[in-house]
Design a protein around this motif. Structure first.
Motif, short mmCIF file in Angstrom:
data_model
loop_
_atom_site.label_atom_id
_atom_site.label_comp_id
_atom_site.label_asym_id
_atom_site.label_seq_id
_atom_site.Cartn_x
_atom_site.Cartn_y
_atom_site.Cartn_z
N ASN A 71 0.82 -1.22 0.00
CA ASN A 71 0.00 0.00 0.00
C ASN A 71 0.85 1.27 0.00
O ASN A 71 0.41 2.33 0.44
N LEU A 72 2.08 1.16 -0.53
CA LEU A 72 2.96 2.33 -0.57
C LEU A 72 2.76 3.19 -1.82
O LEU A 72 3.22 4.33 -1.86
N SER A 73 2.05 2.68 -2.84
CA SER A 73 1.99 3.44 -4.11
C SER A 73 1.38 4.83 -3.98
O SER A 73 1.89 5.77 -4.61
N LEU A 121 4.20 6.92 -2.66
CA LEU A 121 5.27 7.09 -3.66
C LEU A 121 4.80 8.06 -4.74
O LEU A 121 5.54 8.93 -5.18
N ARG A 129 10.81 -2.19 -11.88
CA ARG A 129 9.54 -1.91 -12.57
C ARG A 129 9.17 -0.44 -12.48
O ARG A 129 8.74 0.18 -13.46
N ARG A 130 9.37 0.14 -11.30
CA ARG A 130 8.99 1.53 -11.13
C ARG A 130 9.91 2.45 -11.93
O ARG A 130 9.46 3.37 -12.61
N LYS A 182 -7.98 1.95 -4.85
CA LYS A 182 -6.77 1.16 -5.10
C LYS A 182 -7.15 -0.27 -5.43
O LYS A 182 -7.51 -1.06 -4.58
N MET A 229 -3.98 -5.86 -14.12
CA MET A 229 -3.57 -6.42 -15.42
C MET A 229 -4.79 -7.01 -16.12
O MET A 229 -5.08 -6.72 -17.29
N ALA A 267 -7.41 -4.22 -17.25
CA ALA A 267 -7.07 -3.45 -18.46
C ALA A 267 -7.23 -4.32 -19.70
O ALA A 267 -7.72 -3.87 -20.74
N ASP A 284 -3.43 6.35 -6.55
CA ASP A 284 -2.04 6.39 -7.05
C ASP A 284 -1.98 6.66 -8.55
O ASP A 284 -0.95 6.45 -9.19
N GLY A 285 -3.10 7.12 -9.12
CA GLY A 285 -3.18 7.34 -10.56
C GLY A 285 -2.43 8.57 -11.02
O GLY A 285 -1.75 9.23 -10.24
N ASP A 311 0.11 8.73 -12.86
CA ASP A 311 1.49 8.37 -12.48
C ASP A 311 2.14 7.60 -13.63
O ASP A 311 1.46 6.85 -14.34
N GLY A 350 1.11 4.10 -13.92
CA GLY A 350 -0.22 3.81 -14.49
C GLY A 350 -0.20 3.82 -16.00
O GLY A 350 -0.69 2.88 -16.66
P1 FAD Z 1 3.46 -3.40 -4.02
O1 FAD Z 1 3.36 -4.71 -4.71
O2 FAD Z 1 3.62 -3.32 -2.57
O3 FAD Z 1 4.67 -2.62 -4.76
C1 FAD Z 1 5.49 -1.67 -4.11
C2 FAD Z 1 5.83 -0.60 -5.12
O4 FAD Z 1 6.50 -1.18 -6.24
C3 FAD Z 1 4.61 0.10 -5.71
O5 FAD Z 1 4.16 1.14 -4.90
C4 FAD Z 1 5.17 0.62 -7.03
O6 FAD Z 1 5.88 1.83 -6.85
C5 FAD Z 1 6.11 -0.47 -7.44
N1 FAD Z 1 5.42 -1.39 -8.33
C6 FAD Z 1 4.75 -2.52 -8.02
N2 FAD Z 1 4.25 -3.09 -9.14
C7 FAD Z 1 4.60 -2.27 -10.18
C8 FAD Z 1 4.38 -2.30 -11.59
N3 FAD Z 1 3.71 -3.28 -12.18
N4 FAD Z 1 4.87 -1.27 -12.34
C9 FAD Z 1 5.56 -0.26 -11.75
N5 FAD Z 1 5.80 -0.17 -10.43
C10 FAD Z 1 5.33 -1.18 -9.66
N6 FAD Z 1 0.89 1.82 -10.16
C11 FAD Z 1 0.76 3.11 -9.67
O7 FAD Z 1 1.55 3.53 -8.82
N7 FAD Z 1 -0.23 3.93 -10.15
C12 FAD Z 1 -1.11 3.52 -11.10
O8 FAD Z 1 -1.98 4.29 -11.52
C13 FAD Z 1 -0.99 2.18 -11.61
N8 FAD Z 1 -1.85 1.75 -12.59
C14 FAD Z 1 -1.67 0.50 -13.11
C15 FAD Z 1 -2.50 0.09 -14.17
C16 FAD Z 1 -2.33 -1.15 -14.75
C17 FAD Z 1 -3.24 -1.56 -15.90
C18 FAD Z 1 -1.32 -2.02 -14.29
C19 FAD Z 1 -1.11 -3.37 -14.91
C20 FAD Z 1 -0.48 -1.63 -13.23
C21 FAD Z 1 -0.64 -0.37 -12.64
N9 FAD Z 1 0.20 0.08 -11.59
C22 FAD Z 1 0.06 1.36 -11.11
C23 FAD Z 1 1.35 -0.74 -11.13
C24 FAD Z 1 1.06 -1.60 -9.88
O9 FAD Z 1 -0.12 -2.33 -10.08
C25 FAD Z 1 0.95 -0.73 -8.63
O10 FAD Z 1 2.10 0.07 -8.53
C26 FAD Z 1 0.82 -1.52 -7.34
O11 FAD Z 1 -0.26 -2.41 -7.38
C27 FAD Z 1 0.68 -0.50 -6.21
O12 FAD Z 1 0.30 -1.12 -5.02
P2 FAD Z 1 1.37 -1.37 -3.84
O13 FAD Z 1 2.28 -0.20 -3.68
O14 FAD Z 1 0.59 -1.83 -2.67
O15 FAD Z 1 2.18 -2.57 -4.50
#
Ligand code: FAD
Ligand code: FO1
Length: 453
Positions: free
Chosen positions: A256-258, A261, A288-289, A355, A362, A365, A392-393, A395, A398
């Motif tokens: 839940n850090l997104s 971030l 990935r980020r 969120k 995935m 979309a 977190d949009g 971004d 996203g």
């Molecule tokens: P955790 O799994 O705890 O990840 C920690 C951090 O790692 C995240 O905060 C993020 O900074 C990074 N991270 C994780 N997965 C990805 C990834 N696939 N790509 C890039 N960085 C990643 N992320 C957003 O921040 N904003 C969005 O609007 C967004 N839209 C998305 C739309 C689609 C269609 C897809 C496939 C992915 C999207 N993501 C987005 C990427 C990812 O799904 C989220 O970053 C993640 O779910 C955020 O939740 P978390 O921080 O709890 O995830």
């Protein structure tokens, strides 16, 4: 330290006006925090070297694209904490309102600012703001990448093909860049002309013009302190099972850090320091980020289907006329009115909590690609829904996630099929086979039972 030492590989000049004595301004935008903020550190060290005052300004653009009260509430609550953190360090915080292409040049001119430090964003809106500033000011302009661990310009000088191509370039430079971040020090007393007036947050909220029916989220507390607490909670309670549970939508296994971030309430470098032992988490947080920033920085079409690699453009065009078994309008999708309860559950999770679970994003979309008349339209609908409802949009993650899901960016061709062509396919049976999707559905759609059980 000489000035040049501070305009190191994490920063770059945006014009060729030299730094000279006079007030130093950090125009805060993407990285809305005090500690672990390389842009603020750069500004502070230049100010100390010049024995000049340091000021931090944030410009509130009331109509940020697709932002609404849900996002502004999170952001402004965080900024209130940032203002207090700055005041405790004797650093004035100024809130500006309106179009930064007018407000910043005017502020810089009126206050005889000699040097402006800005944080980095790959998004077109931020680049536009800065391009205007370059033509409108006589101050030295410095941009510091306070968001990426390996500065964007050091990681790569081009759009990377996939995670596997940028990963070695990032990992090779981690010893140099994944370093401790010096603390921001208190500043000496300043004799700035305008005695600092604390921000009137009622005036700030009154500036907002966005719609207010999308309610702020209440399950996550905004701001740098809450971000740190969320990190601590993740490290203690979730880290041990993250690798195995992270893709299970029915579990609360993600950090839940997104949102933190995205708004810069916490530094990725600060998180990375404490998670090098969590390989799968580190891969997402760092590779990935930072790949997402690389994509948006180097591909100006990141917000449209034009971002797709040639193979994907071709395959989607080849299947543009394939019959669609289901077709939904943007509004039907927005209201989670499809035939698929898993998709409706994901959309509802985003509508209600701001969120959606990462794995479901995935699937979510890819189904928009399958259930709309054209890939180009699917791309725009995905951006509109993601950025209107996700906390977190708006971004790079996203834009890149949608480009990956719909346009094959950072992916490869798969077995050809209707509508998708060679774009990677995902279906309900895959969800059912791998996850407890029934619990996810019941959690977010209590009324709807699964269509296929
Ligand atoms: P955790 O799994 O705890 O990840 C920690 C951090 O790692 C995240 O905060 C993020 O900074 C990074 N991270 C994780 N997965 C990805 C990834 N696939 N790509 C890039 N960085 C990643 N992320 C957003 O921040 N904003 C969005 O609007 C967004 N839209 C998305 C739309 C689609 C269609 C897809 C496939 C992915 C999207 N993501 C987005 C990427 C990812 O799904 C989220 O970053 C993640 O779910 C955020 O939740 P978390 O921080 O709890 O995830
Ligand atoms: N940055 C700003 O400098 N001013 C704003 O008013 C502003 C509003 C905003 C609303 C929603 C959102 O998700 C982000 C917002 N940002 C704002 C920060 C934003 O993350 C970056 O500054 C830009 O996206 C450039 O990356």
């Amino acid at each position: 330290m000489s000035i040049e030492k501070w305009i190191n590989t994490r920063s770059r000049y945006l014009n060729n006006i030299p730094v000279k004595p006079g007030p130093v301004l950090y125009w805060m935008s993407r990285d809305q925090r005090v500690q672990h903020n390389w842009a603020l550190l750069t500004a502070q060290n230049i100010a100390l070297e010049l024995q000049s005052p340091l000021i931090v300004a944030f410009n509130l653009t009331p109509s940020f694209p697709l932002a609404n009260l849900r996002h502004y509430d999170f952001m402004l609550t965080g900024l209130k904490e940032v203002e207090q953190d700055l005041l405790s360090l004797n650093i004035p915080f100024i809130m500006l309102y309106g179009d930064p292409q007018q407000t910043l040049p005017a502020y810089i001119h009126q206050n005889r600012i000699s040097t402006v430090v800005m944080d980095f964003s790959p998004l077109k809106i931020a680049k536009q703001w800065k391009e205007t500033l370059v033509t409108q000011t006589q101050a030295a302009l410095i941009e510091t990448d306070a968001h990426n661990i390996v500065p964007i310009w050091q990681a790569s000088d081009k759009q990377e093909y996939a995670a596997r191509t940028i990963r070695p370039k990032i990992h090779k430079q981690l010893p140099q860049y994944l370093t401790p971040i010096p603390a921001i020090q208190p500043m000496p007393p300043h004799n700035l002309p305008q005695s600092h007036q604390p921000t009137d947050w009622n005036i700030t909220y009154a500036q907002l013009k966005s719609n207010t029916e999308i309610k702020p989220i209440t399950w996550l507390t905004p701001g740098p302190q809450a971000a740190q607490q969320t990190l601590d909670h993740f490290l203690t309670h979730k880290a041990p099972t993250y690798a195995t549970d992270r893709n299970e939508p029915s579990k609360d296994a993600l950090s839940n850090l997104s949102p933190y971030l995205h708004f810069g309430h916490i530094s990725a470098q600060h998180i990375a320091h404490q998670t090098t032992h969590l390989e799968s988490f580190f891969e997402e947080l760092v590779v990935r980020r930072e790949l997402a920033d690389n994509f948006c920085h180097h591909n100006p079409h990141y917000d449209s289907l034009a971002s797709a690699p040639n193979w994907a453009q071709q395959t989607l065009a080849d299947h543009q006329q394939d019959p669609r078994e289901y077709l939904y309008t943007q509004q039907e999708l927005e209201q989670a009115l499809t035939h698929d309860p898993a998709w409706n559950a994901a959309q509802t999770q985003m509508l209600t909590t701001g969120k959606m679970h990462g794995y479901m994003r995935m699937y979510w979309a890819k189904k928009i690609l399958e259930w709309t008349p054209s890939p180009a339209e699917a791309y725009q609908i995905a951006i509109y829904l993601n950025d209107t409802y996700s906390i977190d949009g708006r971004d790079p993650n996203g834009f890149t996630g949608i480009a990956w899901a719909i346009a094959g960016v950072h992916d490869r061709p798969w077995k050809e099929r209707p509508i998708f062509g060679k774009i990677r396919y995902m279906n309900y049976n895959g969800l059912k086979r791998k996850f407890d999707i029934q619990s996810y559905i019941e959690k977010h759609l209590p009324s709807q039972k699964s269509l296929f059980n």
